[in-house]
Each structure stands twice: as structure tokens, then as C-alpha cells.
Design an enzyme around this catalytic site. Structure first.
Site, short mmCIF file in Angstrom:
data_model
loop_
_atom_site.label_atom_id
_atom_site.label_comp_id
_atom_site.label_asym_id
_atom_site.label_seq_id
_atom_site.Cartn_x
_atom_site.Cartn_y
_atom_site.Cartn_z
NE ARG A 196 -3.76 -0.08 2.27
CZ ARG A 196 -4.95 0.03 1.70
NH1 ARG A 196 -5.37 1.20 1.25
NH2 ARG A 196 -5.73 -1.03 1.58
CE1 TYR A 206 -0.78 -8.43 -1.56
CE2 TYR A 206 -2.57 -9.83 -0.80
CZ TYR A 206 -1.98 -8.58 -0.91
OH TYR A 206 -2.62 -7.48 -0.39
CG ASP A 260 -13.29 1.87 2.76
OD1 ASP A 260 -13.70 1.09 1.88
OD2 ASP A 260 -12.29 1.63 3.47
#
Length: 379
Positions: A106, A218, A284
């Protein structure tokens, strides 16, 4: 449109929106409460529906320098360690959905976005600003902000709330502020690639399913590190205790983690609106969902792309056009994410039936079930 679009929040959605507006010749001002954009922690899955948009903004080379394109998704039964199904990604994903499937840290994604914002003269990003309220008028919109202990009002053409789960701008859209407690918690960590067991290769997104919990692993940082997310019920259970009856590779991975960060998980009940007057919501702030489909960031990116398009088109009521384009898809995500996590956390006979169904179903049929997500295109 002479006045800028005012964007509350410099997360993935807010930064993407600013860049998408600039691409269409529109200026914007982004206000962020944090004093620095130093996002840490979790990885992000950029499925083709998100990669397509970011590539269109010219970010592909910057993303490829720090991300990975996994070859597939490897789904395993956690108690036994047996592989249930492998779904192809890599080149197959790009052929099927027209864009790459990337996984990225991120912080690296936010750094790529913020560097592009800094280089664009149509954008202004101001940090250390607290957004207090959003206002809506007949021919414009405004934000009341506080910085350095001083309050002032900033005027613009439209206001966009990209300010996340605890959105302040959502109040101006007259939607309930409450979020739903899911009773779940995510434990997150990042490991060096060398710390992973051989049975969990970083060539794939690995998904481990167990009664009441699941784990996703991942690669990030161009394959030098692994992002790990372990999700289960809230409580005093540690990650080590949660995987105590899992197969050895999973236990070994969890034991190798230097530290874990806890994230209680919330979502929102689907709402039938995403705007009011000249104020709109993205990400969000509009439709928070559980991470089980890996689409939180991707849907914020989609929202940003659609909103920039309708504002650039100059329609009489662009926010109504935005809502029409997004509302059904946005309402679908939270419930689809809840259904998926219920499937992932099945136990007993239900888990056995799920495992048999996964093993028996052709990969092509499972990929068709993802077309509604990964194959999305604006317009």
C-alpha cells in the site's frame, strides 16, 4: 468549471480522483488530515478493473517497478494443507480481462500516486488539514477546514468525500454514519521472501481456508517481501493459536512473523445513495466492504474514474449521473464480500462440500464468476 473540485482525503481514492480530473482538464484541491503521506502496513490487490484505470492515468511503469503480477491463485485446505484449486492469473488474466492483475504494498501504491499528484500543476495537495464539515449550495460547494488551530472555509465547484470509513463528508450526504461491526479481526504482517516455507510460493496469491478463519499470502515490494493477512473471529486468540491445527507450512509461516498488526473489520450496509446536491462520496465513505474479495481499493479507484468522467462531460447534473453509474455495483460489493467470507470460513460438512465443489469445478467456470468484478469497464 472554473472553481476546483474539493476532495477530502488523500488515500488511494482521493489521489486517483485528483489525477483523473487533471487528465480531463479539471483542477482539484485535496485535503488530508495526516501530516505526511507515509502509509504503512498492508498490501493491496490491484485486480484488472483497477489496473486498467491506473494504467490509463500513465502509472503503469511506476507500478510495475514495485509490484508483482502473480501467476495464479492457489487455494488450499488449511487443516490438511492439500491444494484444492489453482486459478490462472498472469498472462491469462490480461488476456481475459484486458489488464494485468498486480499485487503491491500500500505504501508503494500511495507513493506512486502522490508523486504523480506532486508533478501535476492542476492539483494541490494540502496535508495536516482537518475537515470539519461539508457544505452544499446552488452553484457550488464548500469545506470548513482547520489547520494550525485556525478555521476557514474553502469554496469549490463540488465536494467529494474520499475520507474513509469514518467519513465526515458523509454527514452532508445525509446518510447514516454508523458502520457494522463484523465480529472479525485481520492480523497483518510482512515477511521477507526468504522466511516463507517452500510450500507457499510467492509466484501465486495463496489462500488457505479453515473453519472460522482464512489466510491470504502474496508478494509485495517486487517480490522481496510477502504480505500476510490472517482473518478470523475477534477474541483473545493469537495468530499462532488460530493456526495451531493447520498444516505445517501455515504454522511455520505464522511462527516466522516478527510482529502482527491487528485491524478489527467493519463494513457498511448498502445505501441507495452516493451523493446529495453537489456533494458525492467515493470508496469506503460510500460502500465499505470486508476484504474477502480484495476490492476495497479497486472500487474506490473505479468510483474516482467514473466521477472524473461525468464531471468532465459537463452534464447538467453530473453527480446524479455518477450515482446512476455506480450505485448498483456499489451496493452489491458489501453483501458479496460477506457471502464470500462465509464460504471461506465454513467448517464441518459444509467445508467438505465446498472443497469437493472447488476441486470438481473447472477453473474456467470459477473465472466466469469473477467476470463481474475484474471485467468491469466504465461506460
Amino acid at each position: 468549471m472554473t472553481r476546483p473540485v474539493l476532495i477530502a482525503g488523500a488515500g488511494i481514492g482521493g489521489l486517483t480522483l485528483g489525477l483523473a480530473l487533471a487528465q480531463r482538464g479539471l483542477s482539484s484541491e485535496i485535503f488530508e488530515r495526516a501530516p505526511a503521506l507515509d502509509e504503512v502496513g498492508a498490501g493491496v490487490q490491484l485486480a484488472p478493473n483497477a489496473s486498467r484505470i491506473l494504467d490509463g492515468l500513465g502509472l503503469g511503469p511506476a507500478l510495475d517497478a514495485v509490484s508483482c503480477r502473480p501467476e495464479g491463485v492457489a487455494i488450499s485446505d488449511a487443516p490438511s494443507g492439500s491444494r484444492l484449486k489453482t486459478l490462472p492469473l498472469g498472462a491469462a488474466a490480461e488476456r481475459r480481462w484486458g489488464a494485468p492483475y498486480r499485487v503491491i504494498h500500500r505504501a508503494d501504491l500511495q507513493a506512486a500516486l502522490s508523486a504523480a499528484v506532486d508533478a501535476n500543476p492542476s492539483l494541490r495537495l494540502t496535508l495536516g488539514v482537518r475537515v470539519l464539515t461539508a457544505g452544499d449550495g446552488l452553484d457550488g460547494a464548500s469545506l470548513e477546514i482547520e489547520t494550525g488551530g485556525e478555521r476557514r472555509t474553502v469554496d469549490g465547484s463540488f465536494v467529494v468525500g474520499a475520507d474513509g470509513l469514518r467519513s465526515v463528508v458523509r454527514q452532508a450526504v445525509k446518510l447514516p454514519e454508523a458502520v457494522r461491526a463484523t465480529g472479525l479481526i485481520a492480523h497483518r504482517t510482512v515477511l521477507t521472501a526468504e522466511a516463507l516455507p517452500e510450500a507457499i510460493p510467492l509466484t501465486h496469491v495463496s489462500v488457505w481456508l479453515a473453519p472460522g478463519a482464512h489466510m491470504v499470502v502474496y508478494p509485495v515490494r517486487a517480490g522481496r517481501e510477502a504480505n500476510v493477512v490472517l482473518i478470523g473471529a475477534l477474541g483473545a486468540t493469537t495468530p499462532e493459536e488460530r493456526v495451531a491445527r493447520w498444516a505445517a507450512p501455515a504454522r511455520k509461516l505464522v511462527a516466522a512473523a516478527p510482529r502482527w498488526t491487528e485491524w478489527p473489520l467493519f463494513d457498511r450496509a448498502p445505501a441507495a445513495r452516493m451523493r446529495r446536491g453537489r456533494v458525492a462520496l467515493i470508496g469506503d465513505a460510500a460502500h465499505a466492504a470486508l476484504p474477502s474479495l480484495g476490492q476495497g481499493a479497486a472500487f474506490a479507484i473505479e468510483d474516482a474514474a467514473v466521477l472524473a468522467r461525468v464531471l468532465g462531460d459537463g452534464a447538467p447534473d453530473p453527480l446524479a449521473a455518477y450515482e446512476t453509474a455506480r450505485i448498483m455495483r456499489a451496493m452489491r460489493l458489501p453483501e458479496a464480500s460477506r457471502r464470500q467470507i462465509a464460504i471461506d470460513h465454513m467448517g464441518g460438512l459444509a467445508a467438505r462440500a465446498r472443497n469437493l465443489a472447488l476441486a470438481a469445478t473447472p477453473a474456467s467456470a470459477l473465472l466466469r464468476g469473477l467476470d463481474w468484478i475484474y471485467g468491469w469497464r466504465d461506460g
